[in-house]
Every structure is written in C-alpha cells, then in structure tokens.
Scaffold this active site. Structure first.
Site, PDB file in Angstrom:
ATOM      1  N   LYS A 106       4.056  -5.694  -8.411  1.00 35.54           N
ATOM      2  CA  LYS A 106       5.515  -5.835  -8.285  1.00 35.54           C
ATOM      3  C   LYS A 106       6.171  -5.173  -9.490  1.00 35.54           C
ATOM      4  O   LYS A 106       6.531  -5.827 -10.466  1.00 35.54           O
ATOM      5  CB  LYS A 106       5.861  -7.333  -8.197  1.00 35.54           C
ATOM      6  CG  LYS A 106       6.914  -7.624  -7.151  1.00 35.54           C
ATOM      7  CD  LYS A 106       6.955  -9.071  -6.813  1.00 35.54           C
ATOM      8  CE  LYS A 106       8.335  -9.488  -6.302  1.00 35.54           C
ATOM      9  NZ  LYS A 106       9.009  -8.587  -5.411  1.00 35.54           N
ATOM     10  N   GLU A 116       5.341  -3.077   5.643  1.00 35.34           N
ATOM     11  CA  GLU A 116       6.156  -4.268   5.378  1.00 35.34           C
ATOM     12  C   GLU A 116       7.625  -3.886   5.426  1.00 35.34           C
ATOM     13  O   GLU A 116       7.958  -2.754   5.771  1.00 35.34           O
ATOM     14  CB  GLU A 116       5.776  -4.882   4.023  1.00 35.34           C
ATOM     15  CG  GLU A 116       5.925  -3.918   2.851  1.00 35.34           C
ATOM     16  CD  GLU A 116       5.550  -4.537   1.501  1.00 35.34           C
ATOM     17  OE1 GLU A 116       5.567  -5.760   1.379  1.00 35.34           O
ATOM     18  OE2 GLU A 116       5.262  -3.763   0.574  1.00 35.34           O
TER      19      GLU A 116
HETATM   20  N1  PMP Z   1       7.006  -7.350  -0.010  1.00 34.62           N
HETATM   21  C1  PMP Z   1       7.843  -6.913  -0.960  1.00 34.62           C
HETATM   22  C2  PMP Z   1       7.972  -5.449  -1.182  1.00 34.62           C
HETATM   23  C3  PMP Z   1       8.586  -7.819  -1.732  1.00 34.62           C
HETATM   24  O1  PMP Z   1       9.410  -7.390  -2.682  1.00 34.62           O
HETATM   25  C4  PMP Z   1       8.461  -9.200  -1.461  1.00 34.62           C
HETATM   26  C5  PMP Z   1       9.289 -10.195  -2.234  1.00 34.62           C
HETATM   27  N2  PMP Z   1       8.658 -10.606  -3.400  1.00 34.62           N
HETATM   28  C6  PMP Z   1       7.548  -9.617  -0.480  1.00 34.62           C
HETATM   29  C7  PMP Z   1       6.847  -8.673   0.235  1.00 34.62           C
HETATM   30  C8  PMP Z   1       7.307 -11.089  -0.220  1.00 34.62           C
HETATM   31  O2  PMP Z   1       6.575 -11.629  -1.285  1.00 34.62           O
HETATM   32  P1  PMP Z   1       6.714 -13.167  -1.694  1.00 34.62           P
HETATM   33  O3  PMP Z   1       6.441 -13.938  -0.461  1.00 34.62           O
HETATM   34  O4  PMP Z   1       5.693 -13.355  -2.739  1.00 34.62           O
HETATM   35  O5  PMP Z   1       8.099 -13.353  -2.160  1.00 34.62           O
END
Ligand code: PMP
Length: 302
Positions: free
Chosen positions: A158, A192
């Site tokens: 991230k 995604e």
């Molecule tokens: N994909 C991306 C690119 C994201 O930024 C997020 C948000 N954090 C998610 C998926 C979902 O991740 P999480 O469930 O850990 O928030």
C-alpha cells in the site's frame, strides 16, 4: 469532503491536523514514498471499537518491507503506540464512526530515488467514516488503465505513489457516469477496484481474484472469506475473466472504506436484475455485525 479530527499524531507529537506536514523536499512528496493503511472504528458509548488493528499494522510493515524502507521496525517501535491513538481519540472526541489513516512517510530530504536507510516519520489522523461507494447499488466501468503490475509497483504494497494508478481509473469511471472502476491486470484478468477488492457469486460459489492477480490483499477481503467459510459457502481464489463477472449471479466490492458494496451494473450489463443479491446482503450484514462485536478477537476498544 470527509470531516477530519482536529488533532493528529506526527511522530511523537500531538498537533493540529492542519499543522501535520512533511517537507516539499522529502522523498514522500518527491517520489510518493510513503506506505499506509486505513482501519475502521465503530463509534459506541464505551469508545471506538477498532477493526483488525494487528492485521493493518502487519500489512503496513509488509508494505514497507516490499519497497525496501529498511528502518520500518525501529520507526514503528518508536512512533506507533496504540495508547497514543487512544489519546488521539480522547482529544478529538468523535461523535460518529471513524476511519484512522496510519502512514509512514519517507521524510528524508532529497536523497535521490532510493528506498533504503531513509528517515521515516509516522502520522495518524482520523476522519468521519464516509463510505467511498454507494452501499446498495454501485455501478462499475472496466478501466482503460490497467492495474500496475507486481513487477512494476506492487499493488500488494500500500504505497502512496501507486495510488496515481487508482486515481486515473476512478476519475475515468466518474467522468463516464459510473461510481468506480474495475481494473484488469496486464494479462487481461480482473484485479480489483480503485480502493476495494471484488467478489462474484456464481452457482452458489464465492469467487475472487487470487493474490497473484495484482490485488491489494484486503483485510476486509480476508474477513469476508473467513465469514463465508463459517457459512459453508464454497470459495475459490483464482484468475477471473471479465466475461465471467458480466454473467455472475451477484457481484460485490469490499474494503475498509467500501464495507460490502453490492455491484448492480458493470459496463452497462445488469447484475442480478439490478438488485443486491442474497449472498451479498448476508455477508454485508455479518461484516457489519463483526465490526460492532466488542467480544470478538477482531475488534479492539480504544
Ligand atoms: N484494494 C485497494 C487498492 C485498496 O486501496 C483497498 C483499501 N485499503 C482495498 C483493496 C481493500 O483493502 P482493506 O480491506 O484492507 O481496506
């Protein structure tokens, strides 16, 4: 614009959020070299019930490790303290559900494009939890932009700078009248959304792109899989083709800021006659319940 808490943590200091700054000459600003995570906090009369903090902190460390921010362990040991986040909540006095954004910035000044042995500083700020997707009927557009490949900037990490990819695709979707994008990866498989993972339900099975499909390994994604297993729903993590999603029985997105968001249209193809489906509705309800359950080992009261 989400309402920010008045105070934020910057390193060891508690300061006004508007004063929490990194230098224009830092690697964080120059090259997008920061890693972050956002976790959810449910407002209750006893305090803020935070969802899966250890998993968020682990992923933050792993993000830093993937891109080679070598001082991450020392930095988090020095600057990230749950008790301080508790103080932050106390001083900000939130009256609604909150998101907490924890970021480790490379605050080293003009070192050139490298990631190792840089000065790091952690910030934490909080803001009213406003979901980034409609919670009943979201519409997606397949993006003209492809997801950054794991061999370019890993989506699994991230990293702030990588979110240019998400911003391009989300803006394109909004400009075309949709709520969000659906990314394909370089191989043409479904990846995604801009900031959420995607699932489909097909013939009673729950299917989601696997961890080699250039996704962020979402903590909500993992929670949904764990909840579905308890319900004895079959789960498959694999490569997913776009045309399979077009003909899915149900599609939903999930993430910290998306919660579980039913998708009812992709590129003008209606899903489940334009209505949230039963499996999506059940999983959504169980996730919301898990986030409100003070006795669960998924939650921490701060
Ligand atoms: N994909 C991306 C690119 C994201 O930024 C997020 C948000 N954090 C998610 C998926 C979902 O991740 P999480 O469930 O850990 O928030």
């Amino acid at each position: 614009m989400a309402k920010l808490g008045k105070y934020a943590l910057m390193g060891n200091e508690m300061i006004e959020t508007s004063e929490a700054k990194v230098s224009v000459a830092s690697s964080a600003v120059l090259y997008g070299l920061s890693v972050y995570s956002v976790f959810f906090g449910k407002h209750t009369s006893d305090g803020i019930l935070c969802f899966r903090i250890p998993e968020h902190m682990k992923r933050l460390k792993e993000s830093a490790k993937m891109i080679g921010l070598s001082n991450i362990e020392e930095e988090l040991a020095k600057d990230l303290d749950i008790e301080r986040i508790k103080e932050l909540i106390r001083i900000n006095q939130p009256t609604t559900d909150q998101f907490f954004r924890v970021t480790v910035h490379a605050t080293e000044l003009v070192p050139g494009v490298r990631t190792s042995n840089l000065e790091l500083t952690t910030s934490v700020f909080m803001y009213d939890a406003v979901n980034i997707l409609p919670q009943d009927k979201a519409r997606l557009k397949t993006s003209l932009w492809r997801r950054t490949a794991d061999t370019a900037i890993p989506a699994r990490a991230k990293v702030n700078g990588a979110y240019v990819n998400s911003a391009l695709a989300k803006q394109e979707a909004i400009d075309c009248g949709y709520d969000d994008c659906l990314f394909l990866n370089q191989n043409g498989y479904v990846s995604e959304l801009s900031a959420a993972n995607v699932f489909m339900v097909k013939r009673g099975e729950l299917i989601t792109p696997d961890c080699a499909s250039d996704i962020l390994e979402g903590i909500t994604r993992r929670s949904i899989i764990e909840i579905a297993k308890k319900l004895d729903i079959g789960i498959s993590e694999r490569k997913v083709a776009l045309t399979e999603v077009y003909t899915a029985d149900e599609v939903f997105a999930c993430g910290t800021s998306a919660f579980v968001s039913p998708i009812i249209d992709i590129d003008g193809r209606q899903i489940n006659a334009g209505q949230p489906g039963p499996v999506t509705t059940k999983l959504r309800q169980l996730l919301l319940e898990a986030q409100s359950d003070a006795s669960s080992n998924w939650t921490t009261l701060l």
